[in-house]
Design a protein around this motif. Sequence first.
Motif, PDB file in Angstrom:
ATOM      1  N   ARG A   1      -9.500   4.373  -1.996  1.00 37.90           N
ATOM      2  CA  ARG A   1      -8.595   5.339  -2.626  1.00 37.90           C
ATOM      3  C   ARG A   1      -7.179   5.292  -2.059  1.00 37.90           C
ATOM      4  N   PHE A   2      -6.768   4.126  -1.568  1.00 38.63           N
ATOM      5  CA  PHE A   2      -5.372   3.901  -1.203  1.00 38.63           C
ATOM      6  C   PHE A   2      -4.716   3.117  -2.346  1.00 38.63           C
ATOM      7  N   PRO A   3      -3.706   3.668  -2.998  1.00 43.51           N
ATOM      8  CA  PRO A   3      -3.020   2.907  -4.060  1.00 43.51           C
ATOM      9  C   PRO A   3      -2.423   1.637  -3.470  1.00 43.51           C
ATOM     10  N   ALA A   4      -2.878   0.486  -3.944  1.00 48.63           N
ATOM     11  CA  ALA A   4      -2.409  -0.789  -3.409  1.00 48.63           C
ATOM     12  C   ALA A   4      -2.298  -1.811  -4.532  1.00 48.63           C
ATOM     13  N   HIS A   5      -1.404  -2.769  -4.341  1.00 45.55           N
ATOM     14  CA  HIS A   5      -1.237  -3.825  -5.338  1.00 45.55           C
ATOM     15  C   HIS A   5      -0.598  -5.049  -4.684  1.00 45.55           C
ATOM     16  N   LEU A   6      -0.652  -6.186  -5.394  1.00 40.49           N
ATOM     17  CA  LEU A   6       0.015  -7.406  -4.944  1.00 40.49           C
ATOM     18  C   LEU A   6       1.400  -7.461  -5.552  1.00 40.49           C
TER      19      LEU A   6
ATOM     20  N   ILE B   1       6.318   4.346   1.548  1.00 41.14           N
ATOM     21  CA  ILE B   1       6.267   5.796   1.762  1.00 41.14           C
ATOM     22  C   ILE B   1       7.164   6.449   0.725  1.00 41.14           C
ATOM     23  N   GLN B   2       6.539   7.112  -0.220  1.00 41.50           N
ATOM     24  CA  GLN B   2       7.236   7.679  -1.371  1.00 41.50           C
ATOM     25  C   GLN B   2       7.398   9.186  -1.201  1.00 41.50           C
ATOM     26  N   THR B   3       8.641   9.657  -1.230  1.00 43.19           N
ATOM     27  CA  THR B   3       8.914  11.089  -1.224  1.00 43.19           C
ATOM     28  C   THR B   3       9.569  11.457  -2.542  1.00 43.19           C
ATOM     29  N   GLU B   4       9.912  12.702  -2.671  1.00 40.45           N
ATOM     30  CA  GLU B   4      10.506  13.153  -3.932  1.00 40.45           C
ATOM     31  C   GLU B   4      11.868  12.512  -4.172  1.00 40.45           C
ATOM     32  N   HIS B   5      12.592  12.240  -3.084  1.00 34.42           N
ATOM     33  CA  HIS B   5      13.963  11.747  -3.239  1.00 34.42           C
ATOM     34  C   HIS B   5      14.191  10.357  -2.649  1.00 34.42           C
ATOM     35  N   SER B   6      13.192   9.763  -2.041  1.00 28.33           N
ATOM     36  CA  SER B   6      13.411   8.449  -1.424  1.00 28.33           C
ATOM     37  C   SER B   6      12.149   7.598  -1.460  1.00 28.33           C
TER      38      SER B   6
ATOM     39  N   VAL C   1       0.853  -1.188   0.000  1.00 23.20           N
ATOM     40  CA  VAL C   1       0.000   0.000   0.000  1.00 23.20           C
ATOM     41  C   VAL C   1       0.891   1.241   0.000  1.00 23.20           C
ATOM     42  N   GLU C   2       0.628   2.157  -0.922  1.00 22.19           N
ATOM     43  CA  GLU C   2       1.468   3.339  -1.070  1.00 22.19           C
ATOM     44  C   GLU C   2       0.888   4.515  -0.285  1.00 22.19           C
ATOM     45  N   LEU C   3       1.783   5.214   0.403  1.00 23.95           N
ATOM     46  CA  LEU C   3       1.405   6.385   1.191  1.00 23.95           C
ATOM     47  C   LEU C   3       2.364   7.529   0.879  1.00 23.95           C
ATOM     48  N   ASN C   4       1.793   8.716   0.647  1.00 20.45           N
ATOM     49  CA  ASN C   4       2.668   9.874   0.495  1.00 20.45           C
ATOM     50  C   ASN C   4       2.995  10.421   1.885  1.00 20.45           C
TER      51      ASN C   4
END
Length: 449
Positions: free
Chosen positions: A438-443, A407-412, A369-372
């Motif tokens: 609306r949480f970007p998620a994938h297997l 947890i995706q940031t601009e540089h990491s 699951v991706e979180l900003n």
Amino acid sequence: MVKIITRKYIGKENVYDIGVESDHNFVIKNGFVASNCFNKSHSTAYGYVTYQTAYLKANYPLEYMAALLTANSGDTDKVQKYISTCISMNIQIEPPDINRSGVDFTPVGGKILFGFSAVRNVGQNAIAAIIEAREQGGAFKSLADFCDRVDLRTVNRRTLESLIYCGAFDKIEANRQQLMHDLELVYEWAQSRAKDRATGQGNLFDLLGGFSSANDKKSNNAFETAPKAKPVNDYPPQEKLRMEKELLGFYVSDHPLKSLRQVAPLLTPINISQLGEQREDTKLCVVAMLNGVKKVMTKKGDPMAILQIEDLTSQTEAVVFPKTYERVSSVLQVDARFIIWGKVDRRDDQLQLIVDDAEPVETVQMVMVELNPQQASNIEELHRLKTILQEQSGDRDKAKMPVIGIIQTEHSRKLVRLGWQFCVQDARITVQALQNARFPAHLRPLIGS
């Protein structure tokens, strides 16, 4: 002064492992190092030896670890443990080499070379014959050259097969199956030549070699006339590793779990060597090789199993009780890689893992699951995520698949494994629920990820 390496707790006292490679526990009492029931003079002697070994390990790591492996070469568990220590110290262990190995583990070129004495079916007389032939005639150039120069009464066919299977001839010919096919022809050829030499009869090619110029002698070496089998493909990598493990007691040239070393900690933060540090009934999972399955019957006549499992650090027993065995027995294949869920059990001073579930790593799907950064620091968003995951946990005893946060940031990009309380029961349904919220998620598969 003795450096304290790790800390444990036994009863109400603080226990310190100050021995770098010692099995002894030492207790700090009144500022002195003292082992359980040992007087101070005894503990001082242990402390001094510990200081010496710590100095050697810190300043001469190659030589120290090679000596440690040699001293414990008869204890597979300890050798595996020390090989794991070498890996953590970035010391590479090389498989046996017919042209470089000696009797024992040897430091060579910044690596530790496997010794012949630790190879099964290779006796002391055979080792002596190999080293003597190598010292007298130089490096072996082929299997035929080897068979022609060593005493085949000492280095028999079984010894040769073991050396081929464990990779000792890989620098000469990497195709082990080709070597095995060649051996069928070369062994008889070399025996015939040995008989001729013993009776004083020359070989036509040997005689012709005597009339060759210095530049031609190399090309007229007798072993180049040796018979050779038709070309064949090498053994599959897994088969090569299996035979290597059978002869050496552990994987050396590679390990089936090495490719999972980076991703496995996402699923399991501990390894088998750390099981003893866990509290009893602690829920955990390990990524491990299945080395053996022993089927047993309970008093009621129900089938269950005792598993032998290992990872890159150690090996242990795992118990599969009847209800679990009925569910997972069909997938328990020896030499396969598994993720095993269970809990720690101590019985009669023996540590074992009680298996709740097992699944081949090839079929494992992780929930990502991706979180900003804003979501990761927003209490309302985290509560919403927590609620969804708790709804997907279903039966708590069956919720085994951990959820990985990205947890995706601009540089990491950081991967965070959520706690056991957020494990889910069905990965696919969980991904769908997260996407609906609306949480970007994938297997993401564990293999090939």
